[in-house]
Design an enzyme around this catalytic site. Structure first.
Site, PDB file in Angstrom:
ATOM      1  N   ASP A   1       4.341   3.636  -8.479  1.00  0.00           N
ATOM      2  CA  ASP A   1       4.315   4.787  -9.393  1.00  0.00           C
ATOM      3  C   ASP A   1       5.227   5.894  -8.892  1.00  0.00           C
ATOM      4  O   ASP A   1       5.940   6.535  -9.674  1.00  0.00           O
ATOM      5  CB  ASP A   1       2.891   5.335  -9.520  1.00  0.00           C
ATOM      6  CG  ASP A   1       1.871   4.274  -9.887  1.00  0.00           C
ATOM      7  OD1 ASP A   1       2.259   3.277 -10.527  1.00  0.00           O
ATOM      8  OD2 ASP A   1       0.696   4.441  -9.532  1.00  0.00           O
TER       9      ASP A   1
ATOM     10  N   ARG B   1     -14.474   1.774 -16.472  1.00  0.00           N
ATOM     11  CA  ARG B   1     -13.588   2.471 -17.423  1.00  0.00           C
ATOM     12  C   ARG B   1     -13.753   2.027 -18.863  1.00  0.00           C
ATOM     13  O   ARG B   1     -13.024   2.494 -19.740  1.00  0.00           O
ATOM     14  CB  ARG B   1     -12.141   2.262 -16.996  1.00  0.00           C
ATOM     15  CG  ARG B   1     -11.623   0.880 -17.318  1.00  0.00           C
ATOM     16  CD  ARG B   1     -10.342   0.448 -16.703  1.00  0.00           C
ATOM     17  NE  ARG B   1      -9.268   1.389 -16.601  1.00  0.00           N
ATOM     18  CZ  ARG B   1      -8.163   1.147 -15.869  1.00  0.00           C
ATOM     19  NH1 ARG B   1      -8.036  -0.006 -15.217  1.00  0.00           N
ATOM     20  NH2 ARG B   1      -7.197   2.035 -15.813  1.00  0.00           N
TER      21      ARG B   1
ATOM     22  N   TYR C   1     -12.696   4.839 -10.495  1.00  0.00           N
ATOM     23  CA  TYR C   1     -12.328   3.676  -9.694  1.00  0.00           C
ATOM     24  C   TYR C   1     -12.549   3.950  -8.218  1.00  0.00           C
ATOM     25  O   TYR C   1     -12.490   5.091  -7.757  1.00  0.00           O
ATOM     26  CB  TYR C   1     -10.890   3.216  -9.959  1.00  0.00           C
ATOM     27  CG  TYR C   1      -9.784   4.132  -9.463  1.00  0.00           C
ATOM     28  CD1 TYR C   1      -9.089   3.843  -8.297  1.00  0.00           C
ATOM     29  CD2 TYR C   1      -9.390   5.242 -10.199  1.00  0.00           C
ATOM     30  CE1 TYR C   1      -8.052   4.652  -7.864  1.00  0.00           C
ATOM     31  CE2 TYR C   1      -8.349   6.050  -9.785  1.00  0.00           C
ATOM     32  CZ  TYR C   1      -7.685   5.750  -8.611  1.00  0.00           C
ATOM     33  OH  TYR C   1      -6.654   6.558  -8.182  1.00  0.00           O
TER      34      TYR C   1
ATOM     35  N   ASN D   1       0.016   9.441 -11.933  1.00  0.00           N
ATOM     36  CA  ASN D   1       0.717   9.524 -10.651  1.00  0.00           C
ATOM     37  C   ASN D   1       2.210   9.743 -10.873  1.00  0.00           C
ATOM     38  O   ASN D   1       2.842  10.597 -10.235  1.00  0.00           O
ATOM     39  CB  ASN D   1       0.511   8.242  -9.844  1.00  0.00           C
ATOM     40  CG  ASN D   1      -0.942   7.920  -9.595  1.00  0.00           C
ATOM     41  OD1 ASN D   1      -1.806   8.794  -9.643  1.00  0.00           O
ATOM     42  ND2 ASN D   1      -1.220   6.664  -9.330  1.00  0.00           N
TER      43      ASN D   1
END
Length: 322
Positions: free
Chosen positions: A262, A103, A87, A32
């Site tokens: 982010d 993950r 996710y 991001n």
């Protein structure tokens, strides 16, 4: 032109209602930030993403889209035995989100074990700044995490600036003690710490912002940006005794707070790397984050960020508390 390399993981994102309407995208804190730096700085900053993907069609599609965003993917390694992580974001009525993750066997988790990672290591010594987050560290096996810390120490010794967002996620660590030990090692070599007050208080038990800043300074961090949500941020450089609060404009129409931190990091780093003052870099971060949280998903349509006039934002912000 400044050159930043960002190390981390990008996953497939599912956003919506379980067993209901669901949109597929991609995201991850480090990716991001990479995308939003590329959008904000344009040709003024070269952005490398350092990660691993599979060789499957979804990995191909992700890589193609990052390239379209202006992110250099030359150093995204391909792992034929693994795929990206996944996710799911669930949102409440206030726009706050909870996550479910798959993950443990993602390609990015085993980045440092990839046969071509030695080429990545050599490349990292040529850039101006390397950025990692707490998540970049947390997903790695313990031995690989140690290896990454040693690499960052070597980069610091060779004059590469180290930027670190602590981004603490308890579920990714075996214990808070493990996270604190890792962070302490990294903070000793951190030139620019970008941290969030809630994360710092959760991990370290800080009671005040002053306590957080003093602890980070004592740990070795050079410059500190303490993000405080709707209250803005505080930039502190103990070497010059500069500490100032930079306010942000409130956002009434909060749709999704995913990627707020982010995108702030991206706006700040884009300004920092192009020579803006810390105050102007922070204002740029605030404006970018304020736009992002008015849309769904970690990475919003580029048309939404293209409408931001950062020069207007900077010129309109004359007052700040110090």
């Amino acid at each position: 032109m400044k050159h930043i390399a960002i190390i981390g993981e990008c996953m497939i994102e599912l956003n919506g209602t379980p067993f209901g309407a669901m949109e597929q995208a991609y995201g991850g804190d480090s990716l991001n930030t990479a995308v939003y730096i590329a959008r904000t700085a344009g040709q003024s900053v070269a952005v490398d993403y350092i990660s691993a993907l599979g060789t499957d069609p979804i990995s191909d599609g992700m890589l193609s889209r990052w390239q379209q965003e202006g992110v250099n993917t030359q150093w995204v390694l391909r792992d034929p035995a693994r795929q990206p992580g996944l996710y799911l974001i669930q949102l409440d009525e206030e726009g706050e989100r909870t996550f479910l993750y798959w993950r443990n066997q993602s390609a990015a988790r085993f980045l440092l074990q990839h046969p071509s990672f030695t080429e990545v290591e050599a490349h990292l010594h040529t850039v101006d700044m390397v950025y990692v987050s707490g998540i970049s560290l947390a997903i790695l096996p313990a031995a690989d995490r140690k290896k990454l810390l040693q690499l960052l120490q070597s980069l610091k010794h060779d004059g590469v600036e180290i930027a670190f967002d602590s981004n603490y996620r308890p579920a990714l660590w075996q214990s808070a003690e493990e996270a604190r030990s890792c962070y302490q090692q990294l903070l000793r070599i951190t030139d620019l710490a970008l941290v969030t007050d809630d994360d710092e208080m959760l991990l370290w038990g800080d009671k005040t912002h002053e306590e957080t800043l003093a602890r980070l300074h004592h740990a070795g961090a050079g410059q500190i940006v303490l993000k405080m949500g709707a209250k803005g941020c505080r930039y502190t450089d103990f070497s010059t005794l500069v500490s100032e609060h930079i306010a942000t404009n409130p956002v009434e129409n909060v749709i999704d707070t995913t990627s707020a931190g982010d995108s702030f990091n991206a706006g700040f780093l884009a300004g920092y790397l192009t020579g803006k003052t810390p105050r102007d870099a922070a204002l740029q971060g605030h404006q970018l984050a304020g736009t992002v949280i008015q849309h769904k998903g970690a990475i919003i349509p580029s048309s939404a960020t293209q409408t931001i006039n950062f020069n207007t934002v900077l010129n309109s912000k004359k007052d700040y508390a110090s």
